[in-house]
Design a protein around this motif. Structure first.
Motif, PDB file in Angstrom:
ATOM      1  N   PHE A   9      -5.448   6.895   2.820  1.00 18.27           N
ATOM      2  CA  PHE A   9      -4.249   6.457   2.111  1.00 18.27           C
ATOM      3  C   PHE A   9      -4.010   4.961   2.327  1.00 18.27           C
ATOM      4  O   PHE A   9      -3.807   4.199   1.374  1.00 18.27           O
ATOM      5  N   LEU A  10      -4.028   4.557   3.586  1.00 15.30           N
ATOM      6  CA  LEU A  10      -3.709   3.165   3.918  1.00 15.30           C
ATOM      7  C   LEU A  10      -4.774   2.206   3.376  1.00 15.30           C
ATOM      8  O   LEU A  10      -4.444   1.128   2.859  1.00 15.30           O
ATOM      9  N   SER A  11      -6.049   2.608   3.471  1.00 20.05           N
ATOM     10  CA  SER A  11      -7.116   1.763   2.930  1.00 20.05           C
ATOM     11  C   SER A  11      -6.936   1.551   1.437  1.00 20.05           C
ATOM     12  O   SER A  11      -7.088   0.429   0.925  1.00 20.05           O
ATOM     13  N   ASN A  12      -6.590   2.607   0.716  1.00 22.67           N
ATOM     14  CA  ASN A  12      -6.423   2.501  -0.737  1.00 22.67           C
ATOM     15  C   ASN A  12      -5.185   1.698  -1.115  1.00 22.67           C
ATOM     16  O   ASN A  12      -5.178   1.013  -2.147  1.00 22.67           O
ATOM     17  N   ILE A  13      -4.152   1.760  -0.295  1.00 22.22           N
ATOM     18  CA  ILE A  13      -2.976   0.910  -0.530  1.00 22.22           C
ATOM     19  C   ILE A  13      -3.371  -0.555  -0.454  1.00 22.22           C
ATOM     20  O   ILE A  13      -3.031  -1.371  -1.323  1.00 22.22           O
ATOM     21  N   MET A  14      -4.116  -0.911   0.586  1.00 18.33           N
ATOM     22  CA  MET A  14      -4.511  -2.304   0.766  1.00 18.33           C
ATOM     23  C   MET A  14      -5.496  -2.744  -0.317  1.00 18.33           C
ATOM     24  O   MET A  14      -5.447  -3.885  -0.795  1.00 18.33           O
ATOM     25  N   ARG A  15      -6.386  -1.849  -0.726  1.00 18.04           N
ATOM     26  CA  ARG A  15      -7.294  -2.184  -1.825  1.00 18.04           C
ATOM     27  C   ARG A  15      -6.525  -2.390  -3.126  1.00 18.04           C
ATOM     28  O   ARG A  15      -6.856  -3.294  -3.914  1.00 18.04           O
ATOM     29  N   ALA A  16      -5.509  -1.535  -3.366  1.00 20.39           N
ATOM     30  CA  ALA A  16      -4.719  -1.668  -4.592  1.00 20.39           C
ATOM     31  C   ALA A  16      -4.025  -3.023  -4.653  1.00 20.39           C
ATOM     32  O   ALA A  16      -3.775  -3.558  -5.741  1.00 20.39           O
TER      33      ALA A  16
ATOM     34  N   ILE B 111      11.430   1.811   0.773  1.00 20.80           N
ATOM     35  CA  ILE B 111      10.727   2.064  -0.486  1.00 20.80           C
ATOM     36  C   ILE B 111      11.213   3.399  -1.038  1.00 20.80           C
ATOM     37  O   ILE B 111      11.533   4.318  -0.268  1.00 20.80           O
ATOM     38  N   GLU B 112      11.277   3.515  -2.363  1.00 20.55           N
ATOM     39  CA  GLU B 112      11.642   4.776  -3.009  1.00 20.55           C
ATOM     40  C   GLU B 112      10.656   5.032  -4.145  1.00 20.55           C
ATOM     41  O   GLU B 112      10.468   4.187  -5.023  1.00 20.55           O
ATOM     42  N   MET B 113      10.007   6.201  -4.109  1.00 19.63           N
ATOM     43  CA  MET B 113       9.052   6.597  -5.145  1.00 19.63           C
ATOM     44  C   MET B 113       9.493   7.941  -5.708  1.00 19.63           C
ATOM     45  O   MET B 113       9.446   8.954  -5.017  1.00 19.63           O
ATOM     46  N   HIS B 114       9.930   7.928  -6.966  1.00 19.00           N
ATOM     47  CA  HIS B 114      10.524   9.140  -7.554  1.00 19.00           C
ATOM     48  C   HIS B 114       9.479  10.154  -7.993  1.00 19.00           C
ATOM     49  O   HIS B 114       9.647  11.351  -7.789  1.00 19.00           O
ATOM     50  N   ASP B 115       8.421   9.704  -8.627  1.00 15.57           N
ATOM     51  CA  ASP B 115       7.387  10.607  -9.136  1.00 15.57           C
ATOM     52  C   ASP B 115       6.023  10.083  -8.710  1.00 15.57           C
ATOM     53  O   ASP B 115       5.405   9.286  -9.406  1.00 15.57           O
TER      54      ASP B 115
ATOM     55  N   ARG C 155       3.938  -5.055   5.811  1.00 15.48           N
ATOM     56  CA  ARG C 155       4.741  -5.936   4.960  1.00 15.48           C
ATOM     57  C   ARG C 155       5.787  -6.676   5.790  1.00 15.48           C
ATOM     58  O   ARG C 155       6.067  -7.856   5.551  1.00 15.48           O
ATOM     59  N   SER C 156       6.346  -6.007   6.788  1.00 17.01           N
ATOM     60  CA  SER C 156       7.348  -6.648   7.640  1.00 17.01           C
ATOM     61  C   SER C 156       6.738  -7.776   8.473  1.00 17.01           C
ATOM     62  O   SER C 156       7.452  -8.644   8.965  1.00 17.01           O
ATOM     63  N   GLN C 157       5.396  -7.746   8.638  1.00 15.28           N
ATOM     64  CA  GLN C 157       4.706  -8.797   9.382  1.00 15.28           C
ATOM     65  C   GLN C 157       4.262  -9.946   8.484  1.00 15.28           C
ATOM     66  O   GLN C 157       3.633 -10.892   8.950  1.00 15.28           O
ATOM     67  N   GLY C 158       4.564  -9.830   7.182  1.00 14.99           N
ATOM     68  CA  GLY C 158       4.230 -10.918   6.275  1.00 14.99           C
ATOM     69  C   GLY C 158       3.113 -10.630   5.297  1.00 14.99           C
ATOM     70  O   GLY C 158       2.792 -11.483   4.459  1.00 14.99           O
ATOM     71  N   TRP C 159       2.519  -9.444   5.372  1.00 16.36           N
ATOM     72  CA  TRP C 159       1.486  -9.084   4.415  1.00 16.36           C
ATOM     73  C   TRP C 159       2.116  -8.879   3.041  1.00 16.36           C
ATOM     74  O   TRP C 159       3.199  -8.304   2.920  1.00 16.36           O
ATOM     75  N   ASP C 160       1.413  -9.324   1.996  1.00 20.60           N
ATOM     76  CA  ASP C 160       1.880  -9.150   0.623  1.00 20.60           C
ATOM     77  C   ASP C 160       1.469  -7.760   0.135  1.00 20.60           C
ATOM     78  O   ASP C 160       0.300  -7.526  -0.207  1.00 20.60           O
ATOM     79  N   ILE C 161       2.411  -6.819   0.144  1.00 18.42           N
ATOM     80  CA  ILE C 161       2.136  -5.446  -0.273  1.00 18.42           C
ATOM     81  C   ILE C 161       3.304  -4.978  -1.144  1.00 18.42           C
ATOM     82  O   ILE C 161       4.434  -4.836  -0.666  1.00 18.42           O
ATOM     83  N   SER C 162       3.048  -4.738  -2.409  1.00 18.38           N
ATOM     84  CA  SER C 162       4.109  -4.355  -3.335  1.00 18.38           C
ATOM     85  C   SER C 162       4.349  -2.848  -3.305  1.00 18.38           C
ATOM     86  O   SER C 162       3.478  -2.068  -2.892  1.00 18.38           O
ATOM     87  N   ASP C 163       5.526  -2.446  -3.767  1.00 23.40           N
ATOM     88  CA  ASP C 163       5.824  -1.015  -3.912  1.00 23.40           C
ATOM     89  C   ASP C 163       4.804  -0.360  -4.841  1.00 23.40           C
ATOM     90  O   ASP C 163       4.362   0.778  -4.601  1.00 23.40           O
ATOM     91  N   ALA C 164       4.437  -1.072  -5.911  1.00 23.26           N
ATOM     92  CA  ALA C 164       3.481  -0.518  -6.875  1.00 23.26           C
ATOM     93  C   ALA C 164       2.128  -0.257  -6.230  1.00 23.26           C
ATOM     94  O   ALA C 164       1.466   0.753  -6.526  1.00 23.26           O
TER      95      ALA C 164
ATOM     96  N   ILE D 110       1.607   0.418  -3.043  1.00 18.49           N
ATOM     97  CA  ILE D 110       1.757   1.574  -2.149  1.00 18.49           C
ATOM     98  C   ILE D 110       1.638   2.861  -2.956  1.00 18.49           C
ATOM     99  O   ILE D 110       0.894   3.778  -2.592  1.00 18.49           O
ATOM    100  N   GLN D 111       2.350   2.947  -4.079  1.00 21.52           N
ATOM    101  CA  GLN D 111       2.281   4.166  -4.886  1.00 21.52           C
ATOM    102  C   GLN D 111       0.884   4.362  -5.467  1.00 21.52           C
ATOM    103  O   GLN D 111       0.337   5.478  -5.424  1.00 21.52           O
ATOM    104  N   ALA D 112       0.282   3.300  -5.981  1.00 21.78           N
ATOM    105  CA  ALA D 112      -1.054   3.422  -6.570  1.00 21.78           C
ATOM    106  C   ALA D 112      -2.079   3.857  -5.536  1.00 21.78           C
ATOM    107  O   ALA D 112      -2.929   4.726  -5.802  1.00 21.78           O
ATOM    108  N   GLY D 113      -2.017   3.276  -4.343  1.00 20.59           N
ATOM    109  CA  GLY D 113      -2.963   3.639  -3.299  1.00 20.59           C
ATOM    110  C   GLY D 113      -2.840   5.093  -2.886  1.00 20.59           C
ATOM    111  O   GLY D 113      -3.847   5.790  -2.693  1.00 20.59           O
ATOM    112  N   LEU D 114      -1.608   5.564  -2.752  1.00 20.08           N
ATOM    113  CA  LEU D 114      -1.394   6.970  -2.386  1.00 20.08           C
ATOM    114  C   LEU D 114      -1.908   7.893  -3.481  1.00 20.08           C
ATOM    115  O   LEU D 114      -2.527   8.930  -3.204  1.00 20.08           O
ATOM    116  N   GLU D 115      -1.661   7.531  -4.736  1.00 22.11           N
ATOM    117  CA  GLU D 115      -2.048   8.405  -5.846  1.00 22.11           C
ATOM    118  C   GLU D 115      -3.558   8.431  -6.059  1.00 22.11           C
ATOM    119  O   GLU D 115      -4.102   9.449  -6.508  1.00 22.11           O
ATOM    120  N   GLU D 116      -4.233   7.348  -5.749  1.00 20.24           N
ATOM    121  CA  GLU D 116      -5.676   7.279  -5.992  1.00 20.24           C
ATOM    122  C   GLU D 116      -6.493   7.979  -4.912  1.00 20.24           C
ATOM    123  O   GLU D 116      -7.695   8.213  -5.089  1.00 20.24           O
TER     124      GLU D 116
END
Length: 533
Positions: free
Chosen positions: A77-84, A285-289, A314-323, A325-331
């Motif tokens: 999950f986390l690897s795909n979030i960062m790749r996304a 973060i909030e992800m409805h669907d 992200r709290s440490q300064g990494w650029d990680i968008s909500d989108a 995070i959702q895309a990485g989890l879904e993929e």
């Protein structure tokens, strides 16, 4: 599985070299080896090996993940979030299903490390590894050498971040050479009873071993849920190291599955996830669907844990968008974890479409409970068959009782799982059958023992006819059928065909569900048979 590796051309010499090293995955881990004690693995030799290779593990930031269950899914999950998000990601995990190359991925696609890249890496590092093996009197292990090679590759490929999954425990695992300087955060997913003897003999000692990946001043994300005493052990370690704790079970987190839907014959769970934490490390973060391809409450919890880890970055300064995070989890999808075969794949195994095949590498009491939940969710009624093979060092009775506590299967067939390419750790099919009979008796489930089944070239078509006349139980349902593969016979997909025929003989409305489980190595055997076609 070993045969699949031997066919990978330029890596033939590499595989032969690695086969000569001590491999605890094949032989079993010694008692106390994962504890931070005199009996524990020696991290000193791992550090000395890495020093010969230029200390590659100090050249990139890392997320270090430990846990009895869930660490592989959380790492994916986390690897795909960062790749996304567009980062160059290295991921190191274990075990593998078909080829050891699956343990290392680098870049944006998440696939196994290419043959040529691994071959060139080994050729470059071999002299230093030879010297290390000689200086350590041959004590370097298969896992240590491969872990060092993964770190070297991540360094050479200039990854932005490496997601590192611990192999056993944490404190004395070969991956635990990562220091606080390189560590972005540590993650502890769950604490269960697997590898009990190797990790000290109790849940508390296992928790102590896993908490060994927490480093001075670096945050730790804990998944859970944990028992109160286990969580306290982790939090005590975090307090001593002045490490902020982020809990994926925080009251500020809400998640639930809205529904199960299907796409091209495969199910997914549509979820709601809302993370709102305002303590030492604020996360939101909030992800409805969000459509998760990995099924079950446990995988939703792993997704929450991974999302918390990404938000921590992200709290440490990494650029990680909500989108992202959702895309990485879904993929994210993982072969052999709640994997439903397509109709085409089932036909390759010889099935005619009357049954759906689910393969899942569950092999502990906790993962059996999770698998039972998946079966209940996607197929609450209808014919059910289990094909089970396990390693000899697992808690077989607890595993069986968990799978029998849900929907009672119509058919249970036991087989032998070739563990890490060998048979020394395989539980004999007949012994496994005896365990399942005990479990059935304990739960008051009526059963019929049909003895041994030949799963060779000829599928035992007579079995179905023999059982058509079996008397019904007092509940009006035919007794559960229990059988086992002939002693010493290698697993074959013909056993899945036999399970399908037995389901048809029950006279219950199709489609049936056949679940192959008990070991990732057994699941790997199914995938290997598919790959041959």
């Amino acid at each position: 599985m070993a045969g699949g590796e031997a066919a990978e051309g330029p890596l033939g010499g590499f595989f032969e070299y690695m086969e000569r090293l001590r491999n605890y995955e094949r032989s079993g881990v010694p008692r106390g080896a994962g504890t931070d004690s005199d009996d524990g693995f020696d991290l000193g030799r791992m550090r000395r090996l890495l020093r010969r290779l230029g200390d590659p593990h100090t050249h990139f930031p890392a997320m270090h993940i430990a846990g009895t269950k869930g660490k592989g899914s959380t790492a994916a999950f986390l690897s795909n979030i960062m790749r996304a998000q567009g980062y160059n990601v290295g991921c190191y995990s274990s075990p593998h299903l078909l080829t050891i190359r699956e343990r290392i991925s680098v870049g944006n696609d998440g696939g196994p490390v290419p043959v040529r890249l691994l071959s060139d890496l080994f050729d470059e590092a071999k002299e230093a590894i030879d010297e290390a093996i000689e200086s350590e009197n041959g004590s370097l292990t298969h896992f240590e050498v491969f872990t060092a090679l993964s770190f070297l590759l991540f360094s050479q490929e200039n990854v932005d971040i490496a997601i590192i999954e611990a192999g056993l425990g944490g404190a004395r695992d070969a991956t635990n050479v990562i220091g606080s300087t390189e560590l972005a955060a540590s993650v502890i997913t769950t604490v269960g009873r697997e590898h009990l003897a190797a990790l000290g003999g109790s849940l508390q000692s296992i928790a102590i071993a896993k908490s060994g990946i927490i480093k001075q001043g670096r945050p730790v994300v804990i998944g859970g849920p944990f028992s109160e005493d286990v969580e306290q052990i982790i939090r005590d370690r975090a307090f001593l190291t002045q490490s902020p704790v982020i809990s994926a079970c925080d009251p500020g987190i809400k998640s639930f599955t809205k529904c199960i839907d299907w796409d091209n014959g495969k199910p997914y769970q549509r979820c709601y996830i809302n993370i709102k934490i305002s303590n030492d490390v604020p996360l939101c973060i909030e992800m409805h669907d969000i459509n998760l391809q990995l099924l079950g409450h446990h995988q939703r919890q792993n997704a929450v844990t991974a999302a918390c880890a990404a938000l921590c970055l992200r709290s440490q300064g990494w650029d990680i968008s909500d989108a992202s995070i959702q895309a990485g989890l879904e993929e994210t999808q993982l072969p052999g974890r709640s994997q439903f075969l397509t109709a085409e794949e089932a036909s390759v195994l010889g099935l005619d479409g009357a049954s759906t095949v689910l393969i899942d590498g569950a092999h502990t009491e906790e993962s059996a409970k999770a698998l039972s939940g998946v079966i209940k969710t996607v197929r609450p009624e209808g014919p059910l068959a289990l094909v089970v093979g396990m390693a000899s060092d697992k808690e077989h009775l607890a595993f069986a009782e968990q799978l029998l506590s849900g929907q009672t299967p119509d058919v249970v067939l036991l087989t032998e799982a070739s563990i890490a390419g060998g048979t020394s750790r395989a539980m004999p099919a007949s012994s496994l059958k005896d365990v399942w009979i005990v479990a059935a008796r304990d739960r008051g489930i009526e059963y019929e023992d049909i003895g041994g089944i030949s799963a060779g070239a000829e599928t035992p078509e007579h079995i179905g006819g023999d059982l058509l006349g079996s008397p019904s139980s007092s509940s009006g349902r035919k007794p559960m059928v229990i059988g086992c593969q002939d002693e010493g016979a290698p697993f074959s997909s013909n056993l899945i065909i036999a399970a399908s025929q037995l389901l048809e003989s029950r006279g219950r409305a199709p489609p049936g569900l056949i679940c192959v489980t008990g070991s990732l190595h057994l699941v790997g055997a199914v995938l290997q048979q598919l790959g041959r076609h």
